[in-house]
Design an enzyme around this catalytic site. Sequence first.
Site, PDB file in Angstrom:
ATOM      1  N   CYS A   1       6.097  -5.463   0.352  1.00 31.13           N
ATOM      2  CA  CYS A   1       6.296  -4.104  -0.179  1.00 31.13           C
ATOM      3  C   CYS A   1       6.157  -3.044   0.922  1.00 31.13           C
ATOM      4  O   CYS A   1       7.020  -2.976   1.789  1.00 31.13           O
ATOM      5  CB  CYS A   1       5.379  -3.871  -1.363  1.00 31.13           C
TER       6      CYS A   1
ATOM      7  N   ARG B   1      12.939   3.026  -0.127  1.00 34.61           N
ATOM      8  CA  ARG B   1      11.628   3.121  -0.789  1.00 34.61           C
ATOM      9  C   ARG B   1      11.776   3.495  -2.259  1.00 34.61           C
ATOM     10  O   ARG B   1      12.676   4.227  -2.638  1.00 34.61           O
ATOM     11  CB  ARG B   1      10.776   4.219  -0.140  1.00 34.61           C
TER      12      ARG B   1
ATOM     13  N   GLY C   1       0.878  -1.171   0.000  1.00 39.64           N
ATOM     14  CA  GLY C   1       0.000   0.000   0.000  1.00 39.64           C
ATOM     15  C   GLY C   1       0.904   1.205   0.000  1.00 39.64           C
ATOM     16  O   GLY C   1       1.816   1.299  -0.825  1.00 39.64           O
ATOM     17  N   GLU C   2       0.705   2.072   0.951  1.00 37.11           N
ATOM     18  CA  GLU C   2       1.543   3.264   1.061  1.00 37.11           C
ATOM     19  C   GLU C   2       2.060   3.322   2.504  1.00 37.11           C
ATOM     20  O   GLU C   2       1.268   3.508   3.436  1.00 37.11           O
ATOM     21  CB  GLU C   2       0.704   4.493   0.698  1.00 37.11           C
ATOM     22  N   SER C   3       3.362   3.137   2.672  1.00 36.19           N
ATOM     23  CA  SER C   3       3.888   2.988   4.031  1.00 36.19           C
ATOM     24  C   SER C   3       3.676   4.245   4.882  1.00 36.19           C
ATOM     25  O   SER C   3       3.479   4.150   6.090  1.00 36.19           O
ATOM     26  CB  SER C   3       5.371   2.598   4.000  1.00 36.19           C
TER      27      SER C   3
ATOM     28  N   GLU D   1       0.845 -12.063  -3.768  1.00 37.39           N
ATOM     29  CA  GLU D   1      -0.629 -12.109  -3.736  1.00 37.39           C
ATOM     30  C   GLU D   1      -1.242 -11.646  -5.063  1.00 37.39           C
ATOM     31  O   GLU D   1      -2.430 -11.845  -5.289  1.00 37.39           O
ATOM     32  CB  GLU D   1      -1.159 -11.270  -2.558  1.00 37.39           C
TER      33      GLU D   1
ATOM     34  N   ILE E   1       5.980  -3.250  -7.726  1.00 37.99           N
ATOM     35  CA  ILE E   1       5.239  -1.997  -7.929  1.00 37.99           C
ATOM     36  C   ILE E   1       5.783  -0.959  -6.947  1.00 37.99           C
ATOM     37  O   ILE E   1       5.567  -1.073  -5.745  1.00 37.99           O
ATOM     38  CB  ILE E   1       3.726  -2.208  -7.676  1.00 37.99           C
ATOM     39  N   ARG E   2       6.487   0.015  -7.438  1.00 41.44           N
ATOM     40  CA  ARG E   2       7.135   1.030  -6.558  1.00 41.44           C
ATOM     41  C   ARG E   2       7.812   0.345  -5.357  1.00 41.44           C
ATOM     42  O   ARG E   2       7.624   0.709  -4.203  1.00 41.44           O
ATOM     43  CB  ARG E   2       6.131   2.090  -6.104  1.00 41.44           C
TER      44      ARG E   2
ATOM     45  N   HIS F   1       5.094  -8.796  -4.792  1.00 44.62           N
ATOM     46  CA  HIS F   1       3.700  -9.061  -4.412  1.00 44.62           C
ATOM     47  C   HIS F   1       3.238 -10.454  -4.848  1.00 44.62           C
ATOM     48  O   HIS F   1       2.535 -10.570  -5.854  1.00 44.62           O
ATOM     49  CB  HIS F   1       2.787  -8.030  -5.087  1.00 44.62           C
TER      50      HIS F   1
END
Length: 198
Positions: free
Chosen positions: A80, A111, A48-50, A177, A139-140, A175
Amino acid sequence: MKPYIGVLALQGGVSEHVNMLQSIACSTVEVRLPEDLSGIHGLIMPGGESTALIRLLNRWNLVSPIKKLAEAGIPVWGTCAGAILLSSEITEKSHRVDQPSLELVPVRAERNSFGRQSASFQENLVIKGLEEPFPGVFIRAPLLFPLSDKAEVLCSVKEGAVFIKSGNIWLSSFHPELTDDSRIHTMFVEGAVVGSQP
Ligand code: GLN
């Protein structure tokens, strides 16, 4: 015993982990409050977004219960952003950033190491413990730099480490998942159930 696995459900890729776990015959709980952690054999912290996730973890008083759980030996796996949050140090292209974390693993997470969302990629990964390559979705994603021998690198790409295990804590930059390959989830769950035996 049917494995009972928590998935942190504050933000990010929650349902993909839940679906994958249910496809390998686990019971799951979406963790939003400290009491949701009760009785779990393992915990997954999704991507997600840490920066948002750490705020939400603090907001819902989850930092200390998750740290206690991890310190008691319950397996915890961060993918991630989840991996970033479990690391002891967070940087961006080698600059230390003012971003708190759970500091559970002696790893520096850099990051967005591979660039922006548009630079997302998939690469076949050779992973310790798996016979065939694994489809890694990035992804990023962060790069992971071990800061002690306790952090064992299970997989690297040419830029550096992307999968690390330190005791009962797992960090993956990618990821699993988001694939239809459940081998890493299966490995994690098997460890979680074995680890919970008296
Ligand atoms: N770049 C994001 C962060 O720093 C992580 C991206 C992801 O989880 N896919 O939190």
